[in-house]
Scaffold this active site. Structure first.
Site, short mmCIF file in Angstrom:
data_model
loop_
_atom_site.label_atom_id
_atom_site.label_comp_id
_atom_site.label_asym_id
_atom_site.label_seq_id
_atom_site.Cartn_x
_atom_site.Cartn_y
_atom_site.Cartn_z
N HIS A 1 -13.80 7.52 -39.27
CA HIS A 1 -12.64 7.24 -40.12
C HIS A 1 -11.40 6.92 -39.31
O HIS A 1 -10.58 6.09 -39.71
CB HIS A 1 -12.37 8.43 -41.05
CG HIS A 1 -12.24 9.74 -40.34
ND1 HIS A 1 -13.33 10.39 -39.79
CD2 HIS A 1 -11.16 10.51 -40.07
CE1 HIS A 1 -12.92 11.51 -39.22
NE2 HIS A 1 -11.61 11.61 -39.38
N HIS B 1 -19.55 -3.19 -12.17
CA HIS B 1 -20.10 -2.17 -11.28
C HIS B 1 -21.19 -1.32 -11.94
O HIS B 1 -22.11 -0.87 -11.25
CB HIS B 1 -18.99 -1.23 -10.79
CG HIS B 1 -18.03 -1.89 -9.84
ND1 HIS B 1 -17.91 -1.52 -8.52
CD2 HIS B 1 -17.15 -2.90 -10.02
CE1 HIS B 1 -17.00 -2.27 -7.92
NE2 HIS B 1 -16.52 -3.11 -8.82
N ARG C 1 -25.54 -5.16 -4.68
CA ARG C 1 -25.16 -3.79 -4.31
C ARG C 1 -24.86 -2.95 -5.56
O ARG C 1 -25.16 -1.76 -5.60
CB ARG C 1 -23.96 -3.78 -3.37
CG ARG C 1 -22.70 -4.40 -3.95
CD ARG C 1 -21.65 -4.66 -2.86
NE ARG C 1 -20.50 -5.38 -3.39
CZ ARG C 1 -19.32 -4.83 -3.61
NH1 ARG C 1 -19.14 -3.53 -3.36
NH2 ARG C 1 -18.32 -5.54 -4.06
#
Length: 262
Positions: free
Chosen positions: A122, A211, A245
């Site tokens: 809500h 990331h 990475r």
């Protein structure tokens, strides 16, 4: 229509939304089953077996290795990116265990247009309605899991419905709005395969995607303005996980999650 009738109608709508999202052994205040309002975006055999078959989503990866599939159960479902490839050892394990491979194909041939699940309690209802219009203006499809008024409801119901639709591949991404964004993030992150991020700035939104490959965004209607919401959402949707990475680190998050699914 009186207040009691309105509340009864909203409760019935929420039950309808969550019917198939709730675990089979979860308690419910209804003795009858209603049909789900989830949009069926999965193959028929996957949709029919999702309640009993283990499903793993590795669609953020371009290469699937033996480490990604070794602990999958026989007959499990592995969801991967359209162009992902399996290493030879991973392919052997998949064949031996009869693991079903489901490749996620971009909808309508466009990576820029997505099917996005939205939900709110809500406190987030008004911002959710603004969000829906904004997403449509950006060219995305929207599936609204409620709530549909400012009458008091419980945010976990709607955060769970959105998160489960993302985890099962029924929608591409999810966005949930409550008062602070924290409770919905906590709820969504209980669903395996979901990486929900509560974002309060454009920088955090970009980081959560680039990331962490966040697939659910949670927002706090009491902590950001409508203009800030638009900036955060646009930044979140326009950022992708690209660097290896970061993929490796997200893989470690998924590996930790798998330890608690055994």
């Amino acid at each position: 229509m009186d207040d009691n009738s309105t509340r009864d109608r909203i409760r019935a709508l929420v039950r309808d939304v969550l019917d198939k999202a709730l675990p089979e052994n979860a308690e419910t205040d209804s003795s009858s089953k209603t049909s789900s309002r989830f949009i069926d975006q999965t193959p028929k055999n996957l949709a029919s077996s999702s309640e009993t078959t283990a499903i793993r989503d590795e669609s953020s990866k371009t290469v699937i290795t033996e480490d990604d599939v070794r602990d999958l159960a026989n007959g499990a479902v592995l969801r991967i990116a359209e162009n992902a490839r399996l290493t030879p050892l991973a392919a052997d394990i998949v064949s031996e265990k009869k693991i079903e491979i489901v490749r996620r194909v971009p909808r309508r041939g466009s990576k820029s247009s997505k099917l996005i699940a939205v939900g709110a309690d809500h406190g987030g209802f008004k911002m959710k309605e603004e969000l829906k219009a904004f997403l449509s203006d950006l060219g995305h499809q929207v599936h609204d899991f409620g709530t549909n008024s400012e009458d008091p409801v419980d945010y976990p119901d709607f955060a769970y419905a959105v998160a489960k639709s993302v985890a099962e591949g029924m929608t591409d991404l999810g966005i949930v709005v409550d008062g602070a964004g924290v409770g919905s993030a906590m709820t969504a992150n209980k669903v395996p395969g979901v990486r929900a991020a509560a974002c309060y700035s454009v920088a955090v939104a970009r980081n959560s995607r680039e990331h962490n490959d966040a697939n659910v965004l949670t927002l706090g209607s009491k902590t950001i303005s409508s203009a800030e919401m638009r900036e955060i959402v646009q930044a979140w949707l326009s950022t992708e996980l690209t660097e290896e990475r970061h993929r490796k680190r997200v893989g470690k998050i998924e590996a930790i999650e798998r330890q608690y699914q055994r």
